[in-house]
Design an enzyme around this catalytic site. Structure first.
Site, PDB file in Angstrom:
ATOM      1  N   ASP A   1       0.672  -1.071   0.356  1.00 33.36           N
ATOM      2  CA  ASP A   1       0.068  -0.081   0.169  1.00 33.36           C
ATOM      3  C   ASP A   1       1.160   0.858   0.157  1.00 33.36           C
ATOM      4  OD1 ASP A   1      -2.745   1.140   0.896  1.00 33.36           O
ATOM      5  OD2 ASP A   1      -1.536   2.078   1.725  1.00 33.36           O
TER       6      ASP A   1
ATOM      7  N   HIS B   1      -5.087   5.048   6.415  1.00 31.80           N
ATOM      8  CA  HIS B   1      -4.814   6.087   5.314  1.00 31.80           C
ATOM      9  C   HIS B   1      -3.766   5.768   5.606  1.00 31.80           C
ATOM     10  CE1 HIS B   1      -8.222   6.809   3.123  1.00 31.80           C
ATOM     11  NE2 HIS B   1      -8.664   6.464   4.043  1.00 31.80           N
TER      12      HIS B   1
ATOM     13  N   GLU C   1       0.977   5.627   0.023  1.00 40.84           N
ATOM     14  CA  GLU C   1       0.905   7.139   0.912  1.00 40.84           C
ATOM     15  C   GLU C   1       1.365   8.171  -0.560  1.00 40.84           C
ATOM     16  OE1 GLU C   1      -2.076   7.452   2.212  1.00 40.84           O
ATOM     17  OE2 GLU C   1      -1.954   5.630   3.106  1.00 40.84           O
TER      18      GLU C   1
ATOM     19  N   ASP D   1      -2.906   0.020   6.499  1.00 40.52           N
ATOM     20  CA  ASP D   1      -3.691  -0.347   5.474  1.00 40.52           C
ATOM     21  C   ASP D   1      -3.390  -1.941   4.872  1.00 40.52           C
ATOM     22  OD1 ASP D   1      -4.772   2.354   5.756  1.00 40.52           O
ATOM     23  OD2 ASP D   1      -4.639   2.883   4.087  1.00 40.52           O
TER      24      ASP D   1
END
Length: 576
Positions: A29, A170, A31, A175
């Site tokens: 994952d 998040h 960001e 995540d």
């Protein structure tokens, strides 16, 4: 956009036949500072390496994006400019991630987003991208879960649906951990469908929509959002494919999106020139009409139910010394239909063995005795005939055997079942466990097959049966059955008295003239579909001309024994 596997530019050849349980996967994952892989930058990478359902490693780091993080992203992720000031740049982080994940299948939630950022940065930095296989849990969720169950496939929504232990926040590692659990839960949903490898899974999931399919959506214009049957027709007006749906419009439109995983369906839609439909009162009527249309048209792209009267029957011959034969032609006192000839032969042989019925094919004509020799010392069959004996048998000696076999077929007596179960106990007591297991499996097949045939025969003998079932809107679904066929169907909506509707359906129902055989001419699959519908919870008999009852001496009461034997077989198979 939702990712499809064709978009990944990855064939995953080295993983195709390998079990997912034995394959290393890395759930990743990211960001980022925004949604564009070209214009925006990565701020955090989190990854979890798993194998055999166990976590074997984790990777997590903040990344200095080299630019300002927008306020809305700070609010969403909680990653501030101060937090990434001393973090490494992507040029340092990406090679470490590649080494961490090398040799694995990458998994991500909305993989298009994460893979796009990773590949874009690898290309910009001149780093070799060694990953040839990826999986997307968004695509999996859309294919595996019903929209009523999962109206949204956002990670937070799936985490709530599956009640995972790590909630998405998040932040990349949280995540990724949540995605691991969601991924495992999705795999559990399809495990019983034989989907065990990467190739199985990617074949099960939808492919990229062919623009040519989207361009043909206009042929479905006017299809209503009602239950019914749809027919795709080809250039010569031939029926290419027949299907049924509770929502015709939604189902038909799905063929133009590539959502159907069957490869031949794309070919069928490319050939189709129009879609016809038949609205139905409820799902039962739609199912019956589908079966009848399949039998009438035998569409090229349907693989089932195109021969509704085809099957095998076990018949007791009309000879002086009767025996069983397996035939395509039913007789009044026969058992069937059975879809597989081998199964029918197995059942006939086991009943003949229990009854001592002859299995030889010698023509006896008007002979006054039957004699297939057996070893006088041990009763061993020399000829292989189940009626083998050390001396000739007269008709009066043989007749009770034929009567016992006939009684089991017709459900008049199940005394032969006692003989068959005693045989199993004898083999087990003698420690002949392999022979006992084979006999158990054959006996289980016999019970299941005979019970099914007797159930359908009992239904088809009823001249008229009216059944009502509650729908999910406070009304009633009604069906009029005559000799195992659907003669009329309708709905009494909420607030409408059902009895006048039932009376109107009876008055307008089709006339059914019974035919030959135990099912009186009814198609097997239609009778089976009706039986399931009327015996499901909530069904109520409104009216009937004959009692709806199974034969007292049938094998229905042995189904519990059969289920226990099947469980024992499964336990043995797992242990081995």
């Amino acid at each position: 956009m939702q990712l499809t596997f064709a978009d990944l530019d990855a064939d995953g050849a080295e993983f195709s036949d390998r079990s997912l349980f034995e394959t290393t996967l890395v759930v990743v994952d990211l960001e980022t500072t925004g949604g564009s892989a070209k214009a925006d930058q990565i701020t955090e990478i989190g990854a979890v390496k798993i194998r055999g359902g166990e976590v074997i490693g984790e990777f997590a780091t903040l990344v200095d994006p080299g630019c300002r993080i927008p306020p809305q992203i700070v609010t969403l992720t909680g990653i501030t400019q101060a937090m990434v000031t001393d973090a490494p740049r992507i040029a340092e982080v990406l090679p470490s991630f590649v080494e961490f994940a090398r040799g694995a299948i990458l998994v991500a939630h909305n993989a298009r987003f994460d893979m796009g950022f990773l590949r874009q940065n690898a290309a910009r930095l001149g780093i070799d991208w060694p990953f040839t296989a990826s999986l997307c849990t968004v695509a999996m969720a859309r294919r595996i879960l019903d929209r009523d169950e999962a109206p949204s496939v956002r990670l937070s929504a799936l985490a709530d649906l599956f009640d995972v232990s790590v909630r998405p926040t998040h932040r990349a590692l949280d995540d990724a951990r949540a995605t691991v659990e969601v991924f495992h839960r999705l795999l559990e949903r399809v495990g019983n469908q034989g989907i065990t490898s990467y190739e199985d899974l990617t074949g099960f999931l939808p492919r990229r929509t062919d623009p040519r399919l989207r361009a043909k959506r206009h042929i479905a214009a006017g299809v209503p959002a009602r239950p019914g049957v749809y027919l795709f027709r080809g250039p010569s007006d031939e029926v290419l494919y027949v299907g049924t749906a509770v929502d015709l419009r939604r189902r038909v439109m799905s063929y133009f999106t590539g959502a159907d995983p069957r490869r031949r369906m794309g070919e069928m839609v490319a050939l189709a020139t129009r879609v016809d439909h038949i609205e139905c009162a409820h799902a039962l009527e739609a199912g019956v009409r589908e079966l009848r249309l399949l039998g009438a048209h035998a569409p090229a792209y349907n693989r089932r139910s195109t021969q509704p009267h085809r099957g095998w029957w076990i018949v007791l011959t009309a000879e002086r010394f009767p025996r069983f034969k397996v035939t395509r032609t039913p007789e009044p006192e026969s058992l069937g239909p059975i879809g597989n000839r081998t199964t029918a032969t197995t059942v006939a042989d086991l009943i003949a063995q229990a009854a001592g019925l002859r299995s030889c094919t010698i023509r006896l004509g008007s002979a006054t005795h039957h004699w297939c020799r057996a070893d006088a010392a041990g009763g061993r069959l020399i000829s292989g005939c189940h009626a083998g004996s050390v001396r000739p048998q007269t008709f009066s000696e043989y007749l009770p055997r034929a009567v016992a076999a006939r009684e089991l077929l017709l459900g008049e007596s199940d005394r032969l079942m006692g003989t068959l179960t005693e045989r199993l106990e004898t083999l087990s007591a003698a420690h002949m466990f392999e022979s006992a297991a084979r006999h158990r499996d054959r006996l289980t097949t016999l019970i299941d097959v005979v019970s099914r045939c007797q159930r359908l025969s009992a239904l088809c003998r009823i001249a008229e049966l009216v059944v009502a079932r509650p729908d999910d809107r406070g009304g009633w679904e009604l069906a009029v059955l005559r000799h195992g066929r659907l003669a009329s169907a309708g709905v009494a909506r909420r607030g409408v008295a059902p009895m006048p509707v039932a009376e109107a359906l009876i008055a307008s129902a089709e006339t059914v003239i019974p035919g030959a055989g135990p099912l009186l001419g009814a198609p097997t699959e239609e009778a089976a579909l009706l039986y399931r519908w009327i015996t499901e919870p909530g069904a109520r008999i409104v009216a009937c001309t004959d009692s709806f009852a199974l034969p007292a001496g049938g094998t229905e009461r042995w189904l519990t024994w059969s289920a226990g034997a099947r469980r024992a077989r499964e336990i043995t198979a797992r242990a081995s």
